[in-house]
Design a protein around this motif. Structure first.
Motif, PDB file in Angstrom:
ATOM      1  N   GLY A 275       0.676 -16.977 -36.294  1.00 38.35           N
ATOM      2  CA  GLY A 275      -0.729 -16.750 -35.844  1.00 38.35           C
ATOM      3  C   GLY A 275      -1.152 -15.317 -36.535  1.00 38.35           C
ATOM      4  O   GLY A 275      -0.827 -15.138 -37.552  1.00 38.35           O
ATOM      5  N   GLU A 300      -2.325 -21.201 -31.749  1.00 41.80           N
ATOM      6  CA  GLU A 300      -2.890 -22.130 -30.739  1.00 41.80           C
ATOM      7  C   GLU A 300      -4.026 -21.508 -29.867  1.00 41.80           C
ATOM      8  O   GLU A 300      -4.761 -22.093 -29.542  1.00 41.80           O
ATOM      9  N   ASP A 301      -3.641 -19.932 -29.249  1.00 43.45           N
ATOM     10  CA  ASP A 301      -4.501 -19.302 -28.804  1.00 43.45           C
ATOM     11  C   ASP A 301      -5.784 -19.013 -29.397  1.00 43.45           C
ATOM     12  O   ASP A 301      -6.917 -18.830 -28.874  1.00 43.45           O
ATOM     13  N   SER A 303      -7.260 -21.032 -31.727  1.00 43.26           N
ATOM     14  CA  SER A 303      -7.879 -22.305 -32.367  1.00 43.26           C
ATOM     15  C   SER A 303      -9.285 -22.207 -32.366  1.00 43.26           C
ATOM     16  O   SER A 303     -10.187 -22.944 -32.994  1.00 43.26           O
ATOM     17  N   ALA A 311      -4.490 -23.477 -38.158  1.00 43.90           N
ATOM     18  CA  ALA A 311      -3.599 -23.992 -37.157  1.00 43.90           C
ATOM     19  C   ALA A 311      -3.177 -25.566 -37.370  1.00 43.90           C
ATOM     20  O   ALA A 311      -2.478 -25.990 -36.693  1.00 43.90           O
ATOM     21  N   SER A 313      -5.086 -28.200 -37.430  1.00 43.51           N
ATOM     22  CA  SER A 313      -5.778 -29.172 -36.650  1.00 43.51           C
ATOM     23  C   SER A 313      -7.207 -29.293 -37.301  1.00 43.51           C
ATOM     24  O   SER A 313      -7.471 -28.820 -38.532  1.00 43.51           O
ATOM     25  N   GLU A 315     -10.332 -28.980 -35.805  1.00 41.33           N
ATOM     26  CA  GLU A 315     -11.309 -28.803 -34.740  1.00 41.33           C
ATOM     27  C   GLU A 315     -12.480 -27.946 -35.463  1.00 41.33           C
ATOM     28  O   GLU A 315     -13.686 -27.942 -34.818  1.00 41.33           O
TER      29      GLU A 315
END
Length: 550
Positions: A275, A300-301, A303, A311, A313, A315
């Motif tokens: 992170g 993840e916090d 994202s 991350a 992902s 998104e």
């Protein structure tokens, strides 16, 4: 009568005594005896000789003792010089002489372990004198632009130290040293973060201590990035709340200003696979705590704030594809089957240098792309230079009015910077530009959405702006095994530097001799069958980006 008799008796006694003395002396002489005075003189002489011998022996003993002491001192000093002596010896010597302890290699030991160096090969800048010295370690990651930027940061650390050292100079020598080591982290293939741990010792206590510096770079092109390049609007409030939670978990008190949603509070950070790690120098977050504090916000916090896929992902969404422009037809003399490169020149036109460069291009039947700046266009003689360049078949690109970093100005200012250049060109009866090069190469996804033109970067930075050395520029274009020009390259130079023009006297004919066609940006992409589109950033003919993190 009686008195006369007494006198006669006394006289006879004296006469008799003299006769007896003479008689005894005569007897002694006859017997070979010497008078007692002689023996007294002999005894006195012997006593003087004995005393002189004792004095001589004492003097010789003192001289011999001094010689022995000198020999011992020499032996001790020689052994101390051979072995370097111990710290205690040096300290004692310093105390006796009034001088500080001299610097040694032990004072320049690095503190960062290898497991905190995820990327890069260690490099070093080091210089040690008796009482002054520095040692700075930094990484080389294999990306030319990034390596140059990181090496410059190392030089900056040394420059600051030397300036502070100069401020501390006095008639008496003093220990002054700098030791800087680094940590390096990487997140997927996107970002590389460097953290410098800097230790300084100077006579002025206010200039001594431990500090940090952090820098983050885009792995693909080596461009330096900020938090605002990676995180969406609102991220400062998010970081502020996370920092407040961390500060409450520490012993000591903090002020609201230390955790406020301000970029100044979050200027030290690194990205890694876990992170975002935020750092707070001694006393900045918790006044009572005189150590560097840090904490990591899990990926993840973050994202929902990320503008790139850090991350793992999907998104983040790419911008909507815009309608492609039809490919520009290449010049009649451009052969798509032969290698070609684009020479691009920024920050001009220069009324003294650019005409000379145009002469070189014309002599070699070559063309280039000039990314002009509005402040240069406003100079007397600039219009004639631009007209001549276009008449030769060169392309004019847009490098903004005032060379402001797009990532640091408003959307409205970005548009004004671009259109200001076009206004000058159209006022001369010339066509407006169709491509833009962002100042400093700075862009992110937000800038991409605001700029309504194809953005042109580069993949071969000659570093002419930094070295100002024709031989270095020539080497980077023609000889460097990692940089030397290949088909489809976009080469960055600056026609405002006379040294660059001098280098082009060799570069341009040599590229032609090697079979390269020297063409404009439009001509190369047209020859390759690649359209130039708004919302895309072009590095060379094979590297085109639509997303900052791609």
């Amino acid at each position: 009568m009686q008195q006369e008799n007494n006198k006669e008796i006394k006289l006879e006694h004296i006469t008799l005594s003299h006769r007896q003395g003479a008689s005894k002396a005569g007897e002694n002489q006859k017997e070979g005896r010497r008078p007692s005075s002689y023996y007294r003189k002999v005894m006195q002489r012997r006593q003087r000789q004995k005393r002189n011998r004792l004095i001589g022996i004492g003097c010789l003993s003192v001289i011999l003792l001094i010689l022995i002491i000198c020999i011992i001192i020499k032996l001790v000093q020689g052994r101390s010089e051979e072995t370097g002596g111990t710290a205690a010896d040096s300290s004692a010597a310093g105390t006796v002489s009034g001088l500080p302890e001299k610097l040694s290699e032990d004072d320049f030991r690095y503190s960062v372990s290898d497991d905190q160096k995820e990327v890069g090969t260690p490099q070093e800048k080091k210089e040690i004198a008796e009482y002054e010295g520095y040692a700075v370690r930094y990484p080389a990651v294999g990306n030319q632009a990034m390596d140059a930027a990181i090496a410059q940061r190392a030089d900056d650390i040394i420059t600051v130290f030397k300036a502070r050292m100069q401020a501390c100079q006095s008639d008496s020598p003093a220990r002054m040293l700098l030791v800087a080591d680094y940590e390096s982290y990487q997140t997927k293939e996107a970002l590389v973060s460097i953290k410098f741990d800097i230790h300084t010792e100077l006579p002025q206590e206010s200039l001594s201590g431990d500090t940090i510096e952090t820098y983050t770079y885009q792995m693909t092109d080596g461009a330096e990035v900020s938090l605002s390049d990676v995180l969406k609007d609102g991220y400062l409030d998010f970081l502020s709340e996370k920092t407040r939670e961390f500060a409450r978990s520490q012993s000591g008190t903090f002020t609201e200003s230390a955790v406020a949603a301000s970029e100044a509070n979050f200027k030290y950070y690194t990205w890694n696979e876990d992170g975002l790690t935020l750092y707070f120098p001694a006393g900045t977050l918790i006044e009572e705590n005189q150590e560097v504090l840090s904490f990591t916000i899990p990926m993840e916090d973050l994202s929902s704030y990320l503008t790139m896929d850090l991350a793992g992902s999907s998104e983040t969404e790419p911008p909507e594809s815009q309608e492609a422009q039809a490919p520009v037809q290449p010049g009649a003399d451009v052969d798509p089957t032969k290698p070609m490169v684009c020479l691009t020149f920024d920050d001009g036109p220069s009324v003294t240098n650019t005409p000379e460069l145009l002469d070189i291009l014309e002599e070699n039947d070559a063309r280039a792309t000039f990314f002009v700046v509005g402040t240069s266009l406003q100079k007397e003689g600039a219009q004639e230079i631009v007209r001549r360049a276009q008449e030769m078949g060169c392309q004019i690109g847009n490098h903004t009015m005032d060379h402001k970093n797009f990532k640091e100005i408003s959307d409205e200012e970005i548009c004004q910077e671009i259109e200001g250049v076009n206004s000058i060109l159209t006022s001369w009866g010339l066509e407006p530009t169709t491509i833009v090069r962002p100042p400093y190469g700075g862009w992110n996804n937000h800038v991409r959405d605001v700029v309504q033109y194809p953005m042109i970067r580069w993949n071969l930075d000659t570093l002419d702006w930094k070295t100002r050395d024709p031989s270095c520029t020539i080497y980077n274009v023609l000889q460097d095994p990692e940089l030397a020009a290949v088909d489809g390259d976009i080469i960055l130079m600056h026609d405002i530097h006379a040294e660059t023009i001098e280098a082009c006297r060799t570069i341009i004919p040599e590229l032609k001799a090697r079979g390269f066609q020297l063409v404009t940006i439009e001509e190369m992409y047209a020859a390759k069958g690649i359209p130039l589109e708004t919302g895309k950033v072009y590095y060379n003919s094979g590297h085109i980006k639509t997303d900052f993190g791609s």
